[in-house]
Design a protein around this motif. Structure first.
Motif, mmCIF file in Angstrom:
data_model
loop_
_atom_site.group_PDB
_atom_site.id
_atom_site.type_symbol
_atom_site.label_atom_id
_atom_site.label_comp_id
_atom_site.label_asym_id
_atom_site.label_seq_id
_atom_site.Cartn_x
_atom_site.Cartn_y
_atom_site.Cartn_z
ATOM 1 N N GLU A 263 0.899 -1.394 0.717
ATOM 2 C CA GLU A 263 -0.036 -0.138 0.033
ATOM 3 C C GLU A 263 0.627 1.361 -0.019
ATOM 4 O O GLU A 263 0.584 1.950 -0.577
ATOM 5 C CB GLU A 263 -0.853 -0.191 1.496
ATOM 6 N N ALA A 264 1.525 1.367 0.596
ATOM 7 C CA ALA A 264 2.493 2.531 0.456
ATOM 8 C C ALA A 264 3.399 2.718 -0.935
ATOM 9 O O ALA A 264 4.038 3.709 -0.881
ATOM 10 C CB ALA A 264 3.805 2.076 1.868
ATOM 11 N N PHE A 265 3.719 2.025 -1.274
ATOM 12 C CA PHE A 265 3.985 1.995 -2.333
ATOM 13 C C PHE A 265 3.308 1.585 -3.737
ATOM 14 O O PHE A 265 3.047 1.938 -5.249
ATOM 15 C CB PHE A 265 5.207 0.685 -3.440
ATOM 16 N N PHE A 266 2.178 1.935 -3.432
ATOM 17 C CA PHE A 266 0.991 2.283 -4.542
ATOM 18 C C PHE A 266 0.473 0.996 -5.244
ATOM 19 O O PHE A 266 0.330 1.457 -6.458
ATOM 20 C CB PHE A 266 1.086 3.868 -4.916
ATOM 21 N N HIS A 267 0.461 -0.084 -4.276
ATOM 22 C CA HIS A 267 0.203 -1.478 -5.112
ATOM 23 C C HIS A 267 1.172 -1.307 -6.448
ATOM 24 O O HIS A 267 0.814 -2.312 -7.935
ATOM 25 C CB HIS A 267 -1.290 -1.009 -5.526
ATOM 26 N N ASP A 268 2.702 -0.591 -6.475
ATOM 27 C CA ASP A 268 3.710 -1.392 -7.193
ATOM 28 C C ASP A 268 3.227 -2.892 -7.200
ATOM 29 O O ASP A 268 3.158 -3.275 -6.205
ATOM 30 C CB ASP A 268 4.756 -1.283 -6.364
ATOM 31 N N PRO A 269 3.134 -3.850 -8.463
ATOM 32 C CA PRO A 269 3.020 -5.375 -8.828
ATOM 33 C C PRO A 269 4.655 -6.085 -8.153
ATOM 34 O O PRO A 269 3.760 -7.331 -7.401
ATOM 35 C CB PRO A 269 3.013 -5.197 -9.587
ATOM 36 N N ARG A 270 5.890 -5.050 -7.926
ATOM 37 C CA ARG A 270 6.588 -5.888 -6.920
ATOM 38 C C ARG A 270 5.877 -6.144 -5.783
ATOM 39 O O ARG A 270 6.681 -7.443 -5.258
ATOM 40 C CB ARG A 270 7.570 -4.837 -7.340
ATOM 41 N N LEU A 506 12.016 -14.188 -16.686
ATOM 42 C CA LEU A 506 10.116 -14.327 -16.293
ATOM 43 C C LEU A 506 8.742 -12.933 -16.694
ATOM 44 O O LEU A 506 7.584 -13.329 -16.736
ATOM 45 C CB LEU A 506 10.234 -13.946 -14.415
ATOM 46 N N GLN A 507 9.672 -11.973 -16.775
ATOM 47 C CA GLN A 507 8.327 -11.044 -16.987
ATOM 48 C C GLN A 507 7.754 -11.058 -18.481
ATOM 49 O O GLN A 507 6.965 -11.284 -19.071
ATOM 50 C CB GLN A 507 9.476 -9.871 -17.327
ATOM 51 N N ARG A 508 8.406 -11.718 -19.276
ATOM 52 C CA ARG A 508 8.004 -12.178 -21.087
ATOM 53 C C ARG A 508 7.266 -13.808 -20.432
ATOM 54 O O ARG A 508 6.405 -13.525 -21.655
ATOM 55 C CB ARG A 508 9.881 -13.329 -21.804
ATOM 56 N N GLU A 509 7.464 -14.659 -19.915
ATOM 57 C CA GLU A 509 7.013 -15.936 -19.773
ATOM 58 C C GLU A 509 5.683 -15.504 -19.167
ATOM 59 O O GLU A 509 4.562 -16.019 -19.074
ATOM 60 C CB GLU A 509 7.828 -16.680 -19.561
ATOM 61 N N THR A 510 5.745 -14.648 -18.184
ATOM 62 C CA THR A 510 4.206 -14.679 -17.413
ATOM 63 C C THR A 510 3.667 -13.096 -17.445
ATOM 64 O O THR A 510 1.966 -13.430 -17.300
ATOM 65 C CB THR A 510 5.173 -14.275 -15.710
ATOM 66 N N GLY A 511 4.022 -12.221 -18.231
ATOM 67 C CA GLY A 511 3.569 -11.559 -18.698
ATOM 68 C C GLY A 511 3.215 -10.178 -17.739
ATOM 69 O O GLY A 511 2.206 -9.297 -17.094
ATOM 70 N N ASP A 512 3.800 -10.718 -16.365
ATOM 71 C CA ASP A 512 3.491 -10.153 -14.908
ATOM 72 C C ASP A 512 5.020 -9.187 -14.726
ATOM 73 O O ASP A 512 6.137 -8.889 -14.867
ATOM 74 C CB ASP A 512 3.450 -10.699 -14.017
ATOM 75 N N ASP A 513 4.267 -7.535 -14.866
ATOM 76 C CA ASP A 513 5.095 -6.375 -14.843
ATOM 77 C C ASP A 513 5.715 -6.659 -13.096
ATOM 78 O O ASP A 513 7.094 -5.780 -12.801
ATOM 79 C CB ASP A 513 4.159 -4.847 -14.627
ATOM 80 N N ARG A 514 5.775 -7.252 -12.095
ATOM 81 C CA ARG A 514 6.024 -7.822 -10.630
ATOM 82 C C ARG A 514 7.988 -7.919 -11.058
ATOM 83 O O ARG A 514 8.666 -7.672 -10.562
ATOM 84 C CB ARG A 514 5.734 -8.510 -10.211
ATOM 85 N N TYR A 515 8.223 -8.492 -12.284
ATOM 86 C CA TYR A 515 9.697 -9.205 -12.686
ATOM 87 C C TYR A 515 10.175 -7.633 -13.920
ATOM 88 O O TYR A 515 11.255 -8.989 -14.445
ATOM 89 C CB TYR A 515 9.450 -10.176 -13.336
#
Length: 532
Positions: A263-270, A506-515
């Motif tokens: 929440e402090a990082f405004f829901h950054d997916p990381r 990881l980002q390429r295969e999951t599509g998740d900006d977390r990575y």
């Protein structure tokens, strides 16, 4: 203003006039009691405050018992009775009036802490006001105080009497004099202080989030079981795996820290929490303290342990190997597999491709249909990598993490294209060389390297934002979490290009900006730099 019980005895002395002599501690929970005990053993007078008289009594009893144990082990210079004579328990906040430093260890509620600090400003007009918050911003807590220059973060780690790290957090208005005084106090308490800026999670609680987050995701993805993930991480040098550690900390506490940083990082997916942990907490499975967590901690159950699948060493097969690729693991694997005969790729039974990037995968001269290929799964999942070879059915993925040692675990990951029995033959190949092996589902980086790459990426983020320098970040992570090495130190050991490759895959295969790799990491790789 009502005088505190120590005020007359101290003659109004403050930390700015020399070494503090009296410390006030707010909150008689585990952390507050630990800080109070630590201060007593280092020669300070301590006033311990809690609104709950029963909690206060329990804390005083626990401190007395702990001091008795220390005396029995020869760890005390003074008797417990002598030290306890310097401990005052109080349910009246005015009882802290004579303290030189007040350390607040109340529950992690911003409104509660702000109210306490507003009262302390009047009750303790000359004291430094320190908060032990682990996730809230020091500047937000200080906003209720007129003289914010004397408000600072002093974050201990549990148990406060034992763990050596203290994060000293400089708020937006904290004075240099206050910072210097608290750094010196931490040293006098026998701790190693690290100075950091006031950002969500500071250093440790921010950088450590992927250790838990990736464990939860690996389990939810079906890559491995809780026990298997823990075993692989212990093999990489961690004292405990993520699920063992969450059970020890308490799933509710760990989850609350994750939510707070998210929440402090405004829901950054990381920093996104995982539904698996939320479900466990909602169901009351909080770990050791409730008897059930990721593991069963009831009296009838032994502590969870899992060992890699190769518990016995099979007979070494008569095969010839060819190692290719320029990654840092190649040299280590050459040594560990020295008992096998070497051959050209065209004549080898097994080709071990240690390539770390997509562009270098399958650039093997002389590869033939007879060769079976082990492909290092840094640049993609086993299935993604197998598709780059001319004979994908002959490919299986593997992963391991530098530095390789006696306890290191080789992770074997079958591709969807892998022919039957290939993964089992791979397991035999490594196990016969005396290496520990774990069969897992496929993921870029495997369990250990994926987790460490994410820790390193978060450390790059903290470094780029100026939270602390490289040495401070690595020191904090080693002392605050017992990691075998700091994440930035580890990134250099693995190779920054390898870390970037895992994150990109990881980002390429999951599509998740977390990575998403941090720009600083990417720029350093583009510049050809592998050290800071």
């Amino acid at each position: 203003m009502n005088a505190g019980p120590y005020e007359a005895a101290l003659g109004g002395a403050t930390i700015t006039a020399g070494k503090p002599r009296a410390i006030g501690v707010i909150g008689a929970g585990t952390m507050g009691a630990g800080i109070a005990e630590l201060a007593l053993t280092r020669g300070y007078r301590v006033a311990l405050y809690d609104l709950n008289a029963e909690q206060l009594a329990r804390a005083q009893h626990a401190i007395a018992r702990s001091l008795e144990k220390l005396q029995a082990r020869g760890k005390l210079q003074d008797s417990p009775d002598t030290l306890l004579a310097h401990l005052l328990g109080t349910t009246d906040l005015a009882g802290l009036g004579g303290a030189d430093v007040v350390i607040e260890a109340a529950p992690e509620r911003l409104d509660l802490k702000q109210k306490l600090f507003a009262e302390l400003e009047t009750l303790c007009p000359q004291a430094i006001l320190a908060t032990n918050t682990s996730t809230l911003l020091v500047s937000a807590i200080a906003s209720s105080v007129g003289d914010r220059a004397r408000v600072v973060g002093m974050h201990f780690f549990n148990p406060a009497q034992i763990l050596p790290l203290v994060e000293v957090v400089r708020g937006q208005d904290t004075s240099a004099r206050t910072v210097e005084a608290i750094m010196e106090l931490a040293r006098d308490l026998g701790k190693t202080p690290v100075l950091c800026d006031d950002t969500p999670g500071f250093i440790v609680n921010r950088v450590a989030r992927p250790f838990y987050g990736e464990g939860l995701r690996l389990a939810a993805e079906g890559v491995a079981s809780y026990a298997e993930i823990d075993a692989v991480m212990r093999g990489a040098g961690f004292r405990m795996g993520p699920f063992e550690l969450m059970d020890l900390i308490g799933l509710d506490i760990n989850f609350a820290s994750t939510v707070s940083v998210y929440e402090a990082f405004f829901h950054d997916p990381r920093y996104r929490p995982h539904p698996l942990q939320a479900r466990m907490v909602a169901g009351g499975r909080l770990g050791r303290k409730t008897g059930q967590g990721f593991y069963d901690h009831s009296a009838s159950q032994a502590a969870p342990q899992s060992e890699p699948s190769s518990s016995s060493i099979p007979q070494r097969p008569q095969v010839r190997l060819h190692l290719s690729g320029g990654g840092r693991l190649r040299e280590a694997l050459e040594e560990l597999l020295s008992g096998y005969e070497r051959a050209l790729a065209s004549e080898a039974d097994w080709v071990i491709d240690c390539s770390e990037t997509v562009s270098s995968v399958a650039a093997i001269v002389g590869l033939t249909p007879r060769s079976r290929v082990l492909s290092l799964a840094y640049a993609g999942s086993a299935t993604a990598l197998a598709a780059r070879y001319p004979f994908p059915e002959r490919v299986v993925g593997f992963s391991c993490l530098s530095p390789l040692g006696d306890k290191s675990v080789i992770e074997i990951m079958p591709a969807l294209q892998s022919e039957p029995g290939l993964a089992q033959d791979t397991e035999t190949l490594f196990a016969a060389a005396g290496l520990s092996v774990q069969m897992v589902g496929e993921t870029p980086g495997g369990i250990a390297a994926r987790t460490v790459a994410m820790l390193a990426n978060e450390a790059f983020s903290a470094l780029a934002e100026g939270v602390a320098d490289q040495t401070t970040i690595d020191t904090a992570m080693k002392l605050g979490t017992n990691y075998p090495r700091g994440p930035l130190e580890w990134a250099q050991l693995i190779g920054l290009r390898a870390v970037l490759s895992i994150l990109e895959a990881l980002q390429r295969e999951t599509g998740d900006d977390r990575y998403r790799p941090h720009p600083l990491l990417r720029r350093m790789v583009l510049a050809g730099k592998d050290t800071f």
